[in-house]
Design an enzyme around this catalytic site. Structure first.
Site, short mmCIF file in Angstrom:
data_model
loop_
_atom_site.label_atom_id
_atom_site.label_comp_id
_atom_site.label_asym_id
_atom_site.label_seq_id
_atom_site.Cartn_x
_atom_site.Cartn_y
_atom_site.Cartn_z
N GLY A 31 0.80 -1.21 0.00
CA GLY A 31 0.00 0.00 0.00
C GLY A 31 0.83 1.27 0.00
O GLY A 31 2.03 1.24 -0.25
N HIS A 34 2.38 4.39 -5.11
CA HIS A 34 3.08 5.43 -5.88
C HIS A 34 3.18 4.94 -7.32
O HIS A 34 2.67 3.86 -7.65
CB HIS A 34 4.45 5.73 -5.26
N HIS A 37 4.11 1.28 -8.10
CA HIS A 37 2.99 0.34 -7.99
C HIS A 37 2.06 0.49 -9.20
O HIS A 37 1.60 -0.52 -9.77
CB HIS A 37 2.15 0.62 -6.74
N SER A 185 9.55 4.85 -3.70
CA SER A 185 9.38 3.91 -2.61
C SER A 185 8.42 4.52 -1.61
O SER A 185 8.46 5.74 -1.37
CB SER A 185 10.74 3.66 -1.93
N ARG A 187 8.64 4.26 1.39
CA ARG A 187 9.44 4.73 2.51
C ARG A 187 10.09 6.09 2.26
O ARG A 187 10.61 6.71 3.19
CB ARG A 187 10.52 3.71 2.89
#
Ligand SMILES: Nc1ncnc2c1ncn2[C@@H]1O[C@H](COP(=O)(O)OP(=O)(O)OP(=O)(O)O)[C@@H](O)[C@H]1O
Ligand SMILES: [Mg+2]
Length: 281
Positions: A31, A34, A37, A185, A187
């Site tokens: 999930g 971005h 994905h 990412s 993150r």
């Protein structure tokens, strides 16, 4: 588009499509979607009748000191993005749905799982292969999509599919980057604006390594040294690993060969980022 939370409902929703011969394409994610994905979802949309994505922050692939609790989540926004891309189903189970009390079974791809990120994140790939196999069994896709950003993950999943005779075709899609080169990412959201700038050293060092190789450098240790030098110029950067291997079996290379994978993991402040490049010579 529907969001489904239980294994039973997910199976029931897909059964009639599968029975009538529809091709199911699957994109597993954690999930906070971005463009990386979305590129996987678009590929799935092109090649499948039904597109299923999973959004599940898988606890078994996080170490005890890692960021499981603060991992970014935004289901509402993810659902909007997924719907725009023509996703049919989001599978979004609770942790207890996939790991109920008494859960004991794990899948482990030997040797490969202890390399690169597996060396610095013990147990990580055991968690990845376990959840991916579980999701494959629940969704039973014919096609599944993974990103080259997680180069070793893709290699390990391919190995598992071959070794366990799964009837699923694995597609690996190129790394999607921000305009300035940073690999997308979820993150990246942890980075402060200073760190965001510092994070550019990963891709910059990979591009410079590629340039040296194109100019004839073949000595891996010289290339690793060059990468190290660039990254160490960034005060907030701390190298976890620099790996130069054959892209097929991940054998370390002393001399650059025809298809070389250069993979990096670097801490920028508290955030661990990865990136890689495949170089053909
Ligand atoms: N920049 C990217 N380009 C292409 N694929 C990507 C990119 N980032 C992630 N993916 C792929 O998306 C899939 C889901 O990954 P995941 O949800 O862990 O996202 P993520 O951005 O890697 O998050 P994090 O970096 O926090 O782990 C994986 O197959 C992963 O390789
Ligand atoms: Mg990831």
């Amino acid at each position: 588009m529907k969001i489904i939370k239980t294994v039973m409902e997910m199976r029931a929703a897909l059964k009639s499509f599968r029975d009538e011969g529809s091709i199911i394409g699957f994109v597993p994610t954690m999930g906070y979607l971005h463009q990386g994905h979305l590129s996987l979802i678009r590929r799935a949309r092109q090649s499948s009748d039904m597109v299923v994505i999973s959004i599940f922050v898988n606890p078994t692939q996080f170490g005890p000191q890692e960021d499981l609790d603060r991992y970014p989540r935004n289901l509402k926004r993810d659902a909007e993005l997924a719907e725009e891309e023509g996703v049919d189903y989001i599978f979004h189970p609770d942790v207890s749905e996939l790991y109920p009390e008494g859960y004991k079974t794990y899948v482990f791809v030997e040797e490969l799982s202890d390399k690169l990120c597996g060396a610095s994140r013990p147990g990580h790939f055991r968690g990845v292969t376990t959840i991916v196999l579980k999701l494959f069994n629940i969704i039973q896709p014919q096609l599944a999509y993974f990103g080259q950003k997680d180069a070793l993950q893709a290699i390990i999943v391919r190995r598992m599919v071959e070794d366990l005779n799964l009837d699923i075709k694995i597609e690996v899609e190129p790394i999607v980057r921000e305009a300035d080169g940073l690999a997308m990412s979820s993150r990246n959201t942890y980075l402060s604006s200073e760190e965001r700038k510092a994070a550019l050293v990963l891709y910059r060092s990979l591009k410079l390594a590629e340039k040296s190789i194109k100019q004839g450098e073949r000595d891996s240790s010289a290339i690793a040294h060059e990468i190290k030098k660039i990254i160490n110029q960034e005060p907030s950067a701390k190298i976890d690993y620099i790996s130069i291997t054959d892209n097929k079996n991940l054998q370390e290379l002393d001399i650059i060969k025809k298809e070389t994978l250069i993979a990096l993991a670097v801490h920028i402040g508290k955030t661990r980022l990865i990136d890689n490049i495949v170089i053909q010579v």
